[in-house]
Motif scaffolding. Structure first.
Motif, PDB file in Angstrom:
ATOM      1  N   VAL A   1       0.837  -1.199   0.000  1.00 18.68           N
ATOM      2  CA  VAL A   1       0.000   0.000   0.000  1.00 18.68           C
ATOM      3  C   VAL A   1       0.875   1.254   0.000  1.00 18.68           C
ATOM      4  N   LEU A   2       1.870   1.289   0.867  1.00 16.10           N
ATOM      5  CA  LEU A   2       2.749   2.449   0.979  1.00 16.10           C
ATOM      6  C   LEU A   2       3.427   2.775  -0.349  1.00 16.10           C
ATOM      7  N   ALA A   3       3.849   1.766  -1.062  1.00 17.29           N
ATOM      8  CA  ALA A   3       4.567   1.977  -2.323  1.00 17.29           C
ATOM      9  C   ALA A   3       3.678   2.581  -3.410  1.00 17.29           C
TER      10      ALA A   3
ATOM     11  N   CYS B   1       9.630  11.142   1.048  1.00 18.60           N
ATOM     12  CA  CYS B   1      10.523  10.697   2.119  1.00 18.60           C
ATOM     13  C   CYS B   1      11.082   9.304   1.815  1.00 18.60           C
ATOM     14  N   PRO B   2      12.159   8.930   2.497  1.00 20.65           N
ATOM     15  CA  PRO B   2      12.688   7.570   2.318  1.00 20.65           C
ATOM     16  C   PRO B   2      11.637   6.519   2.687  1.00 20.65           C
ATOM     17  N   LEU B   3      11.635   5.424   1.931  1.00 19.21           N
ATOM     18  CA  LEU B   3      10.722   4.302   2.182  1.00 19.21           C
ATOM     19  C   LEU B   3      11.523   3.078   2.605  1.00 19.21           C
ATOM     20  N   VAL B   4      10.981   2.364   3.558  1.00 20.23           N
ATOM     21  CA  VAL B   4      11.528   1.067   3.946  1.00 20.23           C
ATOM     22  C   VAL B   4      10.394   0.070   3.774  1.00 20.23           C
ATOM     23  N   LEU B   5      10.580  -0.867   2.864  1.00 19.43           N
ATOM     24  CA  LEU B   5       9.568  -1.890   2.599  1.00 19.43           C
ATOM     25  C   LEU B   5      10.056  -3.209   3.187  1.00 19.43           C
ATOM     26  N   LEU B   6       9.353  -3.669   4.209  1.00 25.66           N
ATOM     27  CA  LEU B   6       9.710  -4.917   4.886  1.00 25.66           C
ATOM     28  C   LEU B   6       8.835  -6.040   4.352  1.00 25.66           C
ATOM     29  N   GLU B   7       9.448  -6.983   3.677  1.00 24.72           N
ATOM     30  CA  GLU B   7       8.737  -8.136   3.125  1.00 24.72           C
ATOM     31  C   GLU B   7       7.474  -7.730   2.374  1.00 24.72           C
ATOM     32  N   PRO B   8       7.603  -6.906   1.329  1.00 23.33           N
ATOM     33  CA  PRO B   8       6.407  -6.476   0.598  1.00 23.33           C
ATOM     34  C   PRO B   8       5.614  -7.685   0.084  1.00 23.33           C
TER      35      PRO B   8
ATOM     36  N   GLU C   1       4.130  -5.967  -9.861  1.00 23.91           N
ATOM     37  CA  GLU C   1       5.101  -5.540 -10.870  1.00 23.91           C
ATOM     38  C   GLU C   1       4.890  -4.080 -11.301  1.00 23.91           C
ATOM     39  N   GLU C   2       3.689  -3.551 -11.073  1.00 26.40           N
ATOM     40  CA  GLU C   2       3.390  -2.162 -11.435  1.00 26.40           C
ATOM     41  C   GLU C   2       3.766  -1.166 -10.338  1.00 26.40           C
ATOM     42  N   ILE C   3       3.965  -1.642  -9.137  1.00 28.73           N
ATOM     43  CA  ILE C   3       4.206  -0.771  -7.991  1.00 28.73           C
ATOM     44  C   ILE C   3       5.416   0.151  -8.169  1.00 28.73           C
ATOM     45  N   PRO C   4       6.530  -0.306  -8.750  1.00 28.46           N
ATOM     46  CA  PRO C   4       7.672   0.616  -8.889  1.00 28.46           C
ATOM     47  C   PRO C   4       7.357   1.893  -9.661  1.00 28.46           C
TER      48      PRO C   4
END
Length: 165
Positions: free
Chosen positions: A79-81, A87-94, A139-142
């Motif tokens: 969701v965050l992505a 701001c910097p993002l940290v994605l833990l086990e997306p 795959e679209e999230i980036p």
């Protein structure tokens, strides 16, 4: 003091051990105010309205607190992505997309749509069900990510697909 936000994963709440550990360590080591965001407000509210509206709700929270860093776990990372913040993002086990996560556990019987994964069972709103068709694949999230300052931990599920892009 700077603010940070942690977006909990599917069916996680503020009693989650990972959240409690990270909150304690972050506040102790870098003296930053961090708050949690629980998807749908609670497990009882999950799937009671569209997923698109839930992404908008998080976006509104992010705009109001303007965090110095945003951390998302599992579905929270997915969701965050999707929200274009700087701001910097940290994605833990997306996770994979919400559709891929909940889809296999959705059943329609006598006009009633339910979710049942063997642990959680509840009725799903038609609005939520229809919104699943609009959710992006992992795959679209980036293409949604605005910041270049992104860290991904855990390459299973959706993490490796985001990292590849």
């Amino acid at each position: 003091m700077n603010d940070a936000i942690y977006i909990l994963g599917l069916f996680e709440n503020q009693g989650n051990p990972l959240w409690k550990f990270l909150k304690e360590e972050i506040q102790k080591s870098i003296k930053i105010n961090i708050q949690a965001f629980e998807l749908y407000g609670s497990v009882d509210e999950f799937a009671s309205y569209s997923f698109e509206d839930e992404v908008k709700r998080l976006n509104n929270v992010l705009q109001s607190i303007n965090p110095s860093i945003a951390i998302g776990h599992s579905l929270g990372a997915y969701v965050l992505a999707q929200i274009p913040i700087n701001c910097p993002l940290v994605l833990l086990e997306p996770s994979l997309s919400i559709k891929d996560m909940v889809g296999p556990n959705i059943k329609k019987d006598d006009g009633i749509t339910t979710y049942n994964d063997g642990h959680y069972k509840f009725t799903i709103s038609e609005e939520f069900l229809l919104s699943l068709e609009k959710t992006p694949a992992i795959e679209e999230i980036p293409f949604y990510i605005k910041t270049k300052d992104i860290s991904i931990f855990g390459a299973e599920h959706g993490g490796h697909k985001i990292a590849e892009m």
